[in-house]
Design an enzyme around this catalytic site. Structure first.
Site, PDB file in Angstrom:
ATOM      1  N   ASP A   1      -4.276   9.628 -25.191  1.00 47.97           N
ATOM      2  CA  ASP A   1      -3.475   8.402 -25.216  1.00 47.97           C
ATOM      3  C   ASP A   1      -2.193   8.591 -26.034  1.00 47.97           C
ATOM      4  O   ASP A   1      -2.154   9.401 -26.962  1.00 47.97           O
ATOM      5  CB  ASP A   1      -4.322   7.266 -25.811  1.00 47.97           C
ATOM      6  CG  ASP A   1      -3.769   5.896 -25.451  1.00 47.97           C
ATOM      7  OD1 ASP A   1      -2.877   5.809 -24.586  1.00 47.97           O
ATOM      8  OD2 ASP A   1      -4.235   4.905 -26.054  1.00 47.97           O
ATOM      9  N   GLY A   2      -1.160   7.850 -25.684  1.00 45.33           N
ATOM     10  CA  GLY A   2       0.060   7.826 -26.491  1.00 45.33           C
ATOM     11  C   GLY A   2       1.280   8.449 -25.833  1.00 45.33           C
ATOM     12  O   GLY A   2       2.327   8.581 -26.476  1.00 45.33           O
TER      13      GLY A   2
ATOM     14  N   HIS B   1       4.551  11.428 -20.052  1.00 43.91           N
ATOM     15  CA  HIS B   1       3.447  11.979 -19.243  1.00 43.91           C
ATOM     16  C   HIS B   1       3.699  13.455 -18.926  1.00 43.91           C
ATOM     17  O   HIS B   1       2.772  14.266 -18.912  1.00 43.91           O
ATOM     18  CB  HIS B   1       3.286  11.181 -17.948  1.00 43.91           C
ATOM     19  CG  HIS B   1       2.889   9.738 -18.167  1.00 43.91           C
ATOM     20  ND1 HIS B   1       1.875   9.380 -19.019  1.00 43.91           N
ATOM     21  CD2 HIS B   1       3.371   8.572 -17.651  1.00 43.91           C
ATOM     22  CE1 HIS B   1       1.750   8.050 -19.018  1.00 43.91           C
ATOM     23  NE2 HIS B   1       2.655   7.546 -18.200  1.00 43.91           N
TER      24      HIS B   1
ATOM     25  N   LEU C   1     -15.830  27.724 -18.643  1.00 48.76           N
ATOM     26  CA  LEU C   1     -15.550  26.357 -19.098  1.00 48.76           C
ATOM     27  C   LEU C   1     -15.558  25.434 -17.886  1.00 48.76           C
ATOM     28  O   LEU C   1     -15.013  25.776 -16.837  1.00 48.76           O
ATOM     29  CB  LEU C   1     -14.164  26.309 -19.775  1.00 48.76           C
ATOM     30  CG  LEU C   1     -13.625  24.924 -20.139  1.00 48.76           C
ATOM     31  CD1 LEU C   1     -14.396  24.316 -21.308  1.00 48.76           C
ATOM     32  CD2 LEU C   1     -12.147  24.986 -20.513  1.00 48.76           C
TER      33      LEU C   1
ATOM     34  N   ARG D   1     -10.717   2.277 -29.664  1.00 54.06           N
ATOM     35  CA  ARG D   1     -11.547   1.723 -28.580  1.00 54.06           C
ATOM     36  C   ARG D   1     -11.845   2.810 -27.559  1.00 54.06           C
ATOM     37  O   ARG D   1     -11.172   3.836 -27.490  1.00 54.06           O
ATOM     38  CB  ARG D   1     -10.874   0.529 -27.914  1.00 54.06           C
ATOM     39  CG  ARG D   1      -9.463   0.798 -27.404  1.00 54.06           C
ATOM     40  CD  ARG D   1      -8.846  -0.442 -26.745  1.00 54.06           C
ATOM     41  NE  ARG D   1      -7.435  -0.211 -26.449  1.00 54.06           N
ATOM     42  CZ  ARG D   1      -6.438  -0.569 -27.244  1.00 54.06           C
ATOM     43  NH1 ARG D   1      -6.688  -1.184 -28.385  1.00 54.06           N
ATOM     44  NH2 ARG D   1      -5.190  -0.310 -26.912  1.00 54.06           N
TER      45      ARG D   1
HETATM   46  C1  IPE Z   1      -7.046   4.973 -21.734  1.00 55.44           C
HETATM   47  O1  IPE Z   1      -5.763   4.724 -22.182  1.00 55.44           O
HETATM   48  C2  IPE Z   1      -7.012   5.684 -20.415  1.00 55.44           C
HETATM   49  C3  IPE Z   1      -6.482   7.049 -20.440  1.00 55.44           C
HETATM   50  C4  IPE Z   1      -6.147   7.717 -21.507  1.00 55.44           C
HETATM   51  C5  IPE Z   1      -6.380   7.672 -19.150  1.00 55.44           C
HETATM   52  P1  IPE Z   1      -5.031   3.331 -21.913  1.00 55.44           P
HETATM   53  O2  IPE Z   1      -3.706   3.436 -22.535  1.00 55.44           O
HETATM   54  O3  IPE Z   1      -5.088   3.010 -20.472  1.00 55.44           O
HETATM   55  O4  IPE Z   1      -5.982   2.334 -22.681  1.00 55.44           O
HETATM   56  P2  IPE Z   1      -5.689   0.917 -23.352  1.00 55.44           P
HETATM   57  O5  IPE Z   1      -5.030   0.067 -22.301  1.00 55.44           O
HETATM   58  O6  IPE Z   1      -4.796   1.152 -24.524  1.00 55.44           O
HETATM   59  O7  IPE Z   1      -7.023   0.415 -23.773  1.00 55.44           O
HETATM   60  C1  IPE Z   2      -1.977   7.931 -21.816  1.00 58.32           C
HETATM   61  O1  IPE Z   2      -0.784   7.513 -22.356  1.00 58.32           O
HETATM   62  C2  IPE Z   2      -1.862   8.320 -20.369  1.00 58.32           C
HETATM   63  C3  IPE Z   2      -2.474   7.382 -19.431  1.00 58.32           C
HETATM   64  C4  IPE Z   2      -3.161   6.324 -19.747  1.00 58.32           C
HETATM   65  C5  IPE Z   2      -2.280   7.648 -18.016  1.00 58.32           C
HETATM   66  P1  IPE Z   2      -0.243   6.023 -22.179  1.00 58.32           P
HETATM   67  O2  IPE Z   2       0.599   5.969 -20.968  1.00 58.32           O
HETATM   68  O3  IPE Z   2      -1.355   5.048 -22.211  1.00 58.32           O
HETATM   69  O4  IPE Z   2       0.655   5.886 -23.473  1.00 58.32           O
HETATM   70  P2  IPE Z   2       0.812   4.615 -24.401  1.00 58.32           P
HETATM   71  O5  IPE Z   2      -0.547   4.170 -24.811  1.00 58.32           O
HETATM   72  O6  IPE Z   2       1.526   3.576 -23.588  1.00 58.32           O
HETATM   73  O7  IPE Z   2       1.621   5.106 -25.547  1.00 58.32           O
HETATM   74 MG    MG Z   3      -2.246   4.042 -23.715  1.00 58.76          MG
END
Ligand code: IPE
Ligand code: IPE
Ligand code: MG
Length: 253
Positions: free
Chosen positions: A25-26, A42, A136, A199
């Site tokens: 995430d992030g 991404h 793996l 979460r």
């Molecule tokens: C969780 O991240 C899903 C993935 C990393 C693919 P999200 O960014 O979608 O989750 P929320 O919305 O913060 O819970």
């Molecule tokens: C995780 O990064 C990738 C996916 C959920 C596809 P995010 O796109 O959720 O990045 P943030 O949470 O908005 O920073």
């Molecule tokens: Mg996210």
């Protein structure tokens, strides 16, 4: 000199987790901080995937599951979903040779049927090409959601009961596990989530029953092999009790 060998890190080879699952995430926040489009985040994130998969292999982890796209992520703006699917296809095509060379098997968990045709095609090709690889197992969670996974499993079991292939008394925890996308895989020993969110976001909720959880503040594009090793060290210091009493206090004396 920087080495990739596990011999050079202070990890205990006996307690390397069999299965590490990562909520990557992030990416969006990484891009926003740089005044860039989310898609750039991404793109950078997919480079981190390559680094971390290689590291997991070198560290002797048997299964790594990467949460790449959730059932809820379909609700993102169309252009972002499209860019994510394009990047996914690019990743699968460009990594095929590396997966083969490094003895890595590709597997998908989630609603593969919902992915665009061209992505599905590349997935099929790479899964077939890598199916005998055993160093793996790389599980990509795509259009994955725990609630969908469990609902689908319940439907499959109900169908078998309807056909009299199973009776209600046959429903055990193992039977349920064997109807999930992760059937025949060990449960994750360790779940890492980057970007400081506390979460699970619908990730491996059945399988996470006794997983150790580590939340890192690092945004996924900045996540590194060095941090992964630090997290594994932290994991190795934990006492996994599984509801029992700690080994050192287990005697009554
Ligand atoms: C969780 O991240 C899903 C993935 C990393 C693919 P999200 O960014 O979608 O989750 P929320 O919305 O913060 O819970
Ligand atoms: C995780 O990064 C990738 C996916 C959920 C596809 P995010 O796109 O959720 O990045 P943030 O949470 O908005 O920073
Ligand atoms: Mg996210």
């Amino acid at each position: 000199m920087k080495s990739n060998s596990i011999k050079d890190v202070t990890l205990n080879p006996e307690t390397i987790p069999s299965h590490v699952a990562i909520i990557m995430d992030g990416n969006g926040r990484w891009a926003k901080k740089r005044l860039m489009n989310r898609v750039k985040g991404h793109e950078q994130g997919s480079k981190t995937v390559r680094t971390i998969v290689t590291a997991c292999r070198e560290l002797g982890i048997g299964t790594v599951t990467l949460y790449a796209f959730s059932t809820e992520n379909w609700a993102r703006p169309k252009h972002e979903v499209k860019a994510l699917m394009m990047l996914l296809k690019k990743f699968i095509v460009s990594e095929k040779e590396t997966l083969l060379k490094h003895n890595i098997q590709l597997n998908i968990i989630g609603q593969v049927y919902k992915l665009p045709e061209d992505v599905k095609k590349e997935i099929d090709i790479t899964m077939e090409a890598t199916r005998n690889n055993d160093k793996l197992l790389l599980n990509l969670a795509l259009s994955y959601g725990s609630r969908e996974e469990i609902t689908t499993a319940v439907k499959k079991i109900a169908k078998k009961i309807e056909l009299k292939e199973l009776a209600p008394k046959d429903i055990t925890q193992d039977l349920i596990s064997n109807h999930l996308y992760t059937k025949s895989m060990p449960d994750p020993d360790l779940i890492i989530r980057t970007s400081g969110e506390y979460r699970l976001s619908n990730f491996l909720m059945w399988q996470a029953a006794y997983s150790e959880i580590y939340i890192s503040d690092t945004l996924w594009p900045d996540f590194s092999k060095e941090e992964l090793i630090d997290i594994l060290k932290n994991y190795q210091e934990r006492d996994r009790r599984f509801g029992k009493v700690a080994c050192s206090t287990s005697s009554d004396g």
